[in-house]
Scaffold this motif. Structure first.
Motif, PDB file in Angstrom:
ATOM      1  N   VAL A   1      18.627  17.024 -16.601  1.00 54.15           N
ATOM      2  CA  VAL A   1      17.690  16.607 -15.545  1.00 54.15           C
ATOM      3  C   VAL A   1      18.325  15.454 -14.775  1.00 54.15           C
ATOM      4  CG1 VAL A   1      15.407  15.682 -15.026  1.00 54.15           C
ATOM      5  CG2 VAL A   1      15.697  17.323 -16.897  1.00 54.15           C
ATOM      6  N   LEU A   2      18.498  15.638 -13.472  1.00 57.52           N
ATOM      7  CA  LEU A   2      19.197  14.646 -12.658  1.00 57.52           C
ATOM      8  C   LEU A   2      18.247  13.611 -12.072  1.00 57.52           C
ATOM      9  CD1 LEU A   2      21.587  17.098 -10.783  1.00 57.52           C
ATOM     10  CD2 LEU A   2      22.089  15.717 -12.802  1.00 57.52           C
ATOM     11  N   ARG A   3      17.118  14.064 -11.552  1.00 51.92           N
ATOM     12  CA  ARG A   3      16.172  13.154 -10.916  1.00 51.92           C
ATOM     13  C   ARG A   3      14.844  13.873 -10.712  1.00 51.92           C
ATOM     14  NH1 ARG A   3      20.554  14.009  -7.835  1.00 51.92           N
ATOM     15  NH2 ARG A   3      20.387  15.696  -6.317  1.00 51.92           N
ATOM     16  N   TRP A   4      13.822  13.101 -10.441  1.00 50.15           N
ATOM     17  CA  TRP A   4      12.522  13.655 -10.101  1.00 50.15           C
ATOM     18  C   TRP A   4      11.864  12.759  -9.067  1.00 50.15           C
ATOM     19  CZ3 TRP A   4       8.475  10.351 -11.041  1.00 50.15           C
ATOM     20  CH2 TRP A   4       8.688   9.343 -11.974  1.00 50.15           C
ATOM     21  N   ALA A   5      10.912  13.308  -8.358  1.00 49.75           N
ATOM     22  CA  ALA A   5      10.239  12.537  -7.309  1.00 49.75           C
ATOM     23  C   ALA A   5       8.842  13.096  -7.098  1.00 49.75           C
ATOM     24  CB  ALA A   5      11.026  12.585  -6.001  1.00 49.75           C
ATOM     25  N   ILE A   6       7.931  12.207  -6.708  1.00 44.64           N
ATOM     26  CA  ILE A   6       6.562  12.604  -6.386  1.00 44.64           C
ATOM     27  C   ILE A   6       6.391  12.584  -4.875  1.00 44.64           C
ATOM     28  CG2 ILE A   6       4.119  11.997  -6.612  1.00 44.64           C
ATOM     29  CD1 ILE A   6       4.744  10.774  -9.317  1.00 44.64           C
ATOM     30  N   ASP A   7       5.849  13.652  -4.330  1.00 43.73           N
ATOM     31  CA  ASP A   7       5.579  13.760  -2.901  1.00 43.73           C
ATOM     32  C   ASP A   7       4.068  13.864  -2.714  1.00 43.73           C
ATOM     33  OD1 ASP A   7       5.473  14.236  -0.205  1.00 43.73           O
ATOM     34  OD2 ASP A   7       6.686  16.054  -0.227  1.00 43.73           O
ATOM     35  N   VAL A   8       3.451  12.785  -2.263  1.00 40.26           N
ATOM     36  CA  VAL A   8       2.001  12.756  -2.059  1.00 40.26           C
ATOM     37  C   VAL A   8       1.691  13.283  -0.663  1.00 40.26           C
ATOM     38  CG1 VAL A   8      -0.058  11.292  -2.006  1.00 40.26           C
ATOM     39  CG2 VAL A   8       1.794  10.793  -3.613  1.00 40.26           C
ATOM     40  N   ASP A   9       0.672  14.104  -0.541  1.00 42.00           N
ATOM     41  CA  ASP A   9       0.305  14.762   0.722  1.00 42.00           C
ATOM     42  C   ASP A   9       1.494  15.546   1.286  1.00 42.00           C
ATOM     43  OD1 ASP A   9      -2.163  13.511   0.483  1.00 42.00           O
ATOM     44  OD2 ASP A   9      -1.591  11.816   1.754  1.00 42.00           O
TER      45      ASP A   9
ATOM     46  N   VAL B   1       5.354  17.320  -7.610  1.00 40.86           N
ATOM     47  CA  VAL B   1       6.379  16.663  -8.413  1.00 40.86           C
ATOM     48  C   VAL B   1       7.589  17.581  -8.408  1.00 40.86           C
ATOM     49  CG1 VAL B   1       6.984  15.667 -10.635  1.00 40.86           C
ATOM     50  CG2 VAL B   1       4.622  15.593  -9.839  1.00 40.86           C
ATOM     51  N   ARG B   2       8.685  17.083  -7.885  1.00 42.65           N
ATOM     52  CA  ARG B   2       9.910  17.870  -7.781  1.00 42.65           C
ATOM     53  C   ARG B   2      10.934  17.357  -8.789  1.00 42.65           C
ATOM     54  NH1 ARG B   2       8.573  17.473  -2.011  1.00 42.65           N
ATOM     55  NH2 ARG B   2       8.120  19.573  -1.223  1.00 42.65           N
ATOM     56  N   ALA B   3      11.638  18.288  -9.392  1.00 36.27           N
ATOM     57  CA  ALA B   3      12.679  17.931 -10.361  1.00 36.27           C
ATOM     58  C   ALA B   3      13.979  18.619  -9.987  1.00 36.27           C
ATOM     59  CB  ALA B   3      12.258  18.328 -11.771  1.00 36.27           C
ATOM     60  N   ASP B   4      15.065  17.877 -10.030  1.00 34.59           N
ATOM     61  CA  ASP B   4      16.410  18.413  -9.814  1.00 34.59           C
ATOM     62  C   ASP B   4      17.157  18.381 -11.140  1.00 34.59           C
ATOM     63  OD1 ASP B   4      15.669  18.512  -7.201  1.00 34.59           O
ATOM     64  OD2 ASP B   4      16.992  16.906  -6.501  1.00 34.59           O
ATOM     65  N   ALA B   5      17.843  19.486 -11.446  1.00 33.06           N
ATOM     66  CA  ALA B   5      18.559  19.570 -12.724  1.00 33.06           C
ATOM     67  C   ALA B   5      19.775  20.463 -12.574  1.00 33.06           C
ATOM     68  CB  ALA B   5      17.632  20.097 -13.818  1.00 33.06           C
ATOM     69  N   ARG B   6      20.596  20.495 -13.611  1.00 35.86           N
ATOM     70  CA  ARG B   6      21.802  21.332 -13.561  1.00 35.86           C
ATOM     71  C   ARG B   6      21.464  22.806 -13.758  1.00 35.86           C
ATOM     72  NH1 ARG B   6      25.661  17.746 -13.082  1.00 35.86           N
ATOM     73  NH2 ARG B   6      25.497  15.712 -14.117  1.00 35.86           N
ATOM     74  N   THR B   7      20.319  23.070 -14.388  1.00 38.77           N
ATOM     75  CA  THR B   7      19.871  24.455 -14.555  1.00 38.77           C
ATOM     76  C   THR B   7      18.399  24.543 -14.171  1.00 38.77           C
ATOM     77  OG1 THR B   7      19.142  24.197 -16.849  1.00 38.77           O
ATOM     78  CG2 THR B   7      21.470  24.791 -16.484  1.00 38.77           C
TER      79      THR B   7
ATOM     80  N   PHE C   1       0.828  -1.202   0.000  1.00 38.03           N
ATOM     81  CA  PHE C   1       0.000   0.000   0.000  1.00 38.03           C
ATOM     82  C   PHE C   1       0.867   1.258   0.000  1.00 38.03           C
ATOM     83  CE2 PHE C   1      -1.778   3.480   2.506  1.00 38.03           C
ATOM     84  CZ  PHE C   1      -2.907   3.783   1.762  1.00 38.03           C
ATOM     85  N   ALA C   2       1.904   1.279   0.856  1.00 37.77           N
ATOM     86  CA  ALA C   2       2.775   2.455   0.942  1.00 37.77           C
ATOM     87  C   ALA C   2       3.454   2.727  -0.392  1.00 37.77           C
ATOM     88  CB  ALA C   2       3.812   2.262   2.047  1.00 37.77           C
ATOM     89  N   ALA C   3       3.922   1.674  -1.052  1.00 35.46           N
ATOM     90  CA  ALA C   3       4.587   1.853  -2.343  1.00 35.46           C
ATOM     91  C   ALA C   3       3.619   2.410  -3.379  1.00 35.46           C
ATOM     92  CB  ALA C   3       5.170   0.525  -2.820  1.00 35.46           C
ATOM     93  N   GLY C   4       2.400   1.890  -3.401  1.00 37.74           N
ATOM     94  CA  GLY C   4       1.432   2.363  -4.382  1.00 37.74           C
ATOM     95  C   GLY C   4       0.951   3.773  -4.088  1.00 37.74           C
ATOM     96  N   TYR C   5       0.593   4.042  -2.842  1.00 39.09           N
ATOM     97  CA  TYR C   5       0.017   5.344  -2.510  1.00 39.09           C
ATOM     98  C   TYR C   5       1.038   6.465  -2.657  1.00 39.09           C
ATOM     99  CZ  TYR C   5      -2.511   9.011  -0.043  1.00 39.09           C
ATOM    100  OH  TYR C   5      -3.136  10.183   0.267  1.00 39.09           O
ATOM    101  N   TYR C   6       2.285   6.203  -2.222  1.00 37.49           N
ATOM    102  CA  TYR C   6       3.318   7.241  -2.285  1.00 37.49           C
ATOM    103  C   TYR C   6       4.154   7.174  -3.559  1.00 37.49           C
ATOM    104  CZ  TYR C   6       1.929   8.160   2.479  1.00 37.49           C
ATOM    105  OH  TYR C   6       1.181   8.478   3.601  1.00 37.49           O
ATOM    106  N   GLN C   7       3.699   6.352  -4.516  1.00 37.79           N
ATOM    107  CA  GLN C   7       4.267   6.344  -5.869  1.00 37.79           C
ATOM    108  C   GLN C   7       5.762   6.002  -5.879  1.00 37.79           C
ATOM    109  OE1 GLN C   7       2.137   6.787  -8.524  1.00 37.79           O
ATOM    110  NE2 GLN C   7       0.495   6.928  -6.999  1.00 37.79           N
ATOM    111  N   ARG C   8       6.108   4.927  -5.171  1.00 37.24           N
ATOM    112  CA  ARG C   8       7.490   4.459  -5.158  1.00 37.24           C
ATOM    113  C   ARG C   8       7.526   2.989  -5.555  1.00 37.24           C
ATOM    114  NH1 ARG C   8      10.616   8.929  -4.948  1.00 37.24           N
ATOM    115  NH2 ARG C   8      12.378   7.558  -4.440  1.00 37.24           N
ATOM    116  N   ALA C   9       8.722   2.515  -5.900  1.00 37.15           N
ATOM    117  CA  ALA C   9       8.885   1.114  -6.276  1.00 37.15           C
ATOM    118  C   ALA C   9       8.679   0.224  -5.052  1.00 37.15           C
ATOM    119  CB  ALA C   9      10.271   0.879  -6.857  1.00 37.15           C
TER     120      ALA C   9
END
Length: 706
Positions: free
Chosen positions: A694-702, A610-616, A83-91
């Motif tokens: 673009v280095l990485r991205w992540a989804i932060d739910v709630d 949705v957060r994105a990290d990049a060089r610029t 449930f945690a993996a699905g709800y918080y959008q992680r593997a």
């Protein structure tokens, strides 16, 4: 004959292989079994996830070894992780393996067997049975405990500071363990520094009956070996001589506990329960979900008890009457134990004070009165260091971090400039790096500067004491800097409890959970920053912090009438302070919920970032914008609002530019459906979108901060 087993393993972030991998096994392995499997050129720990199927082909790579001596992780635990993996959008593998002790992930089969032999030789001490008689419960405590026993919950224990919530926790645990010899209880606290004092109370209550080994802690401050030992004790359960009670921080919500019958979440409002890296889960919300899971799988009730003097607005909203849609049962405990009084709140209008006044004269006089009476005062300033900025008086130079879009903080004790975001530090320059002027001045104030200022103001004052004693006023600072070394926090708290400190200065880490019996005055030095923040949760956090800080004063009922909470503010007419003066959390919560309903904000809507990290910064925003444009036809998109990409509050950290995009919906189900489908688009945009850097991205739910 070979069997095919599905095994979840830790895979690289955003890997295309997000689910279980198939391996061959010569033996039938039960779901939840821990195994070592090959992954690429290395060997790694995995968890068997599904029932095995027979097959005759030898095309799959074989399971390397099985970790014998560890019972399979049960279905409730696996479902919680799923449930945690699905709800918080992680593997799935990321969440499952992160929930296991780090040392367990590192041991191969031979190392594990050696450790198992040492564990078998270790003796366990039985309980003596000579426990001290607990205090009689107050009427409010008894009523709350009766409802916890009689009703299903989840429960929100809304108790004022000093009302005895910890005693309710202790008795609830006692009743749960007494009802079933195999029962276990999980008690969670928001921060590591609160664990030792709570552990001491639980040891005093339960070690004589069950033995010291029946209670274990689980938090990131422990060594890898300690964490493994605690996890194994919890997983073994009382039937195998393991732990009956687990005390821990947010990571403990994933502790494997086969007999779990009670989950307590103390200070449930605290933002520390939200993980900020990797899988950004809320341990409080998962605790509520786990209670339902455990009840369903075991057929026996697993009660969930959330406690706070200032509940999160989400929990407060959920605890409204059931007829209005409430999901929790609210248990009020408004009175302090021993008929003690909550401190009187005094507001100091700093607009009437001379410019650059740090501490108002009337506040200093009140502190002096406490010192003269042998009492203690506590000053709260939620900013560590000596000053947030060091600046040149002749030019525009300021102590900017070269790697972040933030200032380096001046720490006078070691004459350093330190960035609290990336950790970069260097010695204070002898002169301005730009114009050469030696007149570099601190701007603003932190806890170090406040400590120094108070020591100077009271250097000619003497504390009560016998002739020949050192009667100088003692000012002590407790913050993340002064407690870096192991054991430092415990030593400093012991000095406060022993009365060796007259004035305590610190950040929010001293404002909650501590039972300081001698403190009769608490002062918030500069709380105005959160009043007009762009973050809609800032007033909620400020009110909770001030209420919790006020609760440190007058905890001894004999001194309750003389206890005070002082607030220095330039906005004494603000509605937040009006509610604070009355200690009226329900009124404050109602005002905030009305505003959020009108604005369509949580808990009346559901959000993800949705957060994105990049060089610029351009690349980070372009990635989010392109992914947003490709999402219009996804399932649930018609019920979701995607806001434009913007830089984060601190847009550059450690030379990495950061941007974010807010996703909002009135339907939680629609938001989840959309985010799940959007994952594929985000992967494709990064891989094939033609955006470099673009280095990485992540989804932060709630998310807690927008």
């Amino acid at each position: 004959m070979l069997f095919t087993v599905s095994v979840v393993v830790q895979l690289p972030a955003h890997s295309a292989l997000a689910g279980p991998l198939s391996y061959a096994s010569a033996q039938l392995l039960a779901p939840g079994t821990l195994v070592r499997v090959p992954l690429g050129r290395r060997e790694t720990l995995g968890v068997v996830w599904d029932a095995a199927a027979q097959h005759d082909e030898a095309t799959l790579r074989p399971v390397t070894s099985v970790l014998d001596g560890i019972a399979p992780l049960n279905a409730a635990w696996r479902q919680l992780v799923g449930f945690a993996a699905g709800y918080y959008q992680r593997a799935l593998g990321e969440v499952a393996l992160a929930a296991l002790p780090p040392q367990l992930r590192e041991l191969d089969a031979a190392q594990w067997q050696r450790r198992l032999q040492r564990k078998k030789r270790a003796p366990t001490a039985p309980g003596s049975g000579d426990a001290m008689a607990p205090p009689a419960p107050t009427e409010e405590q008894a009523l709350a405990l009766a409802r916890i026993q009689a009703e299903d919950g989840p429960f929100l224990l809304f108790g004022s500071t000093g009302s005895g919530k910890t005693e309710v926790y202790l008795r609830a645990v006692e009743e749960a363990l007494a009802a079933d010899p195999l029962a276990q209880a999980l008690v969670m606290v928001p921060e590591i520094n609160l664990t030792p004092q709570l552990e001491a109370r639980f040891v005093d209550r339960f070690a004589p009956r069950f033995g010291r080994q029946a209670l274990v802690s689980l938090h990131s401050g422990m060594t890898p070996a300690q964490r493994l030992a605690s996890w194994l004790a919890a997983h073994a359960g009382p039937g195998a001589g393991g732990a009956r009670i687990v005390l821990g921080t947010r990571m403990a919500v994933f502790a494997a506990m086969p007999g779990l019958r009670l989950i307590v979440v103390d200070e449930e409002h605290d933002p520390s329960y939200k993980q900020q890296e990797g899988a950004r889960y809320s341990a409080r919300d998962l605790a509520v979900y786990r209670g339902r899971l455990e009840s369903r799988h075991s057929g026996q009730r697993c009660a969930v008890l959330l406690g706070s003097a200032t509940p999160s607005l989400e929990s407060w909203h959920h605890s409204r009457p059931a007829a209005e849609g409430g999901k929790y049962l609210r248990l009020p405990m408004p009175s302090r134990v021993g008929a003690g009084r909550l401190p009187a709140v005094r507001l100091v209008d700093m607009g009437l004070q001379p410019r650059n006044t740090q501490l108002a004269p009337q506040l200093l006089a009140a502190i002096g009165e406490r010192i003269a009476r042998g009492e203690q005062a506590m000053l709260l300033l939620n900013r560590r260091g000596y000053a947030p900025v060091l600046a040149c008086a002749s030019c525009d130079w300021k102590s900017l971090c070269p790697h972040c879009s933030a200032y380096r903080v001046f720490h006078k004790i070691d004459r350093s400039l330190r960035c609290h975001h990336c950790g970069f530090a260097e010695r204070v320059p002898r002169a301005c790096p730009e114009c050469g002027d030696v007149d570099l001045a601190p701007v603003g104030r932190g806890t170090e500067r406040l400590e120094e200022h108070l020591a100077h103001l009271f250097e000619d004052i003497q504390r009560p004491g016998a002739e020949g004693e050192d009667r100088r006023v003692r000012v002590l600072r407790i913050d993340a800097d002064s407690t870096r070394h192991k054991g430092a926090l415990e030593e400093q708290l012991a000095q406060v409890h022993a009365g060796a400190v007259d004035v305590l200065v610190g950040t929010q880490m001293i404002a909650k959970g501590h039972d300081f019996r001698r403190i009769t005055l608490v002062a918030a030095v500069n709380p105005d920053g959160a009043l007009f923040s762009s973050d809609f949760r800032a007033p909620e956090r400020l009110f909770a912090l001030l209420m919790q800080a006020a609760g440190r004063a007058g905890r001894d009922a004999a001194q309750g009438a003389a206890s005070e909470m002082w607030v220095q503010t330039a906005h004494p007419q603000h509605a937040l302070f009006a509610a604070l003066r009355r200690h009226d959390y329900p009124a404050f919560a109602q005002d905030q919920l009305t505003e959020r309903l009108q604005a369509g904000m949580p808990p009346f809507s559901f959000q993800a970032l949705v957060r994105a990290d990049a060089r610029t910064q351009q690349a980070a925003q372009a990635f989010l914008t392109q992914a947003s444009g490709a999402a219009t036809a996804l399932p649930g998109a018609d019920q979701v609002v995607l806001y434009p990409a913007v830089p984060t509050a601190i847009q550059r950290v450690a030379n990495v530019e950061r941007a974010q995009m807010l996703v909002e919906s009135a339907s939680r189900a629609a938001l989840q459906q959309f985010l799940s489908a959007w994952q594929t688009v985000l992967h494709a945009t990064r891989r094939d979108g033609g955006i470099d850097g673009v280095l990485r991205w992540a989804i932060d739910v709630d998310p807690l901060a927008v």
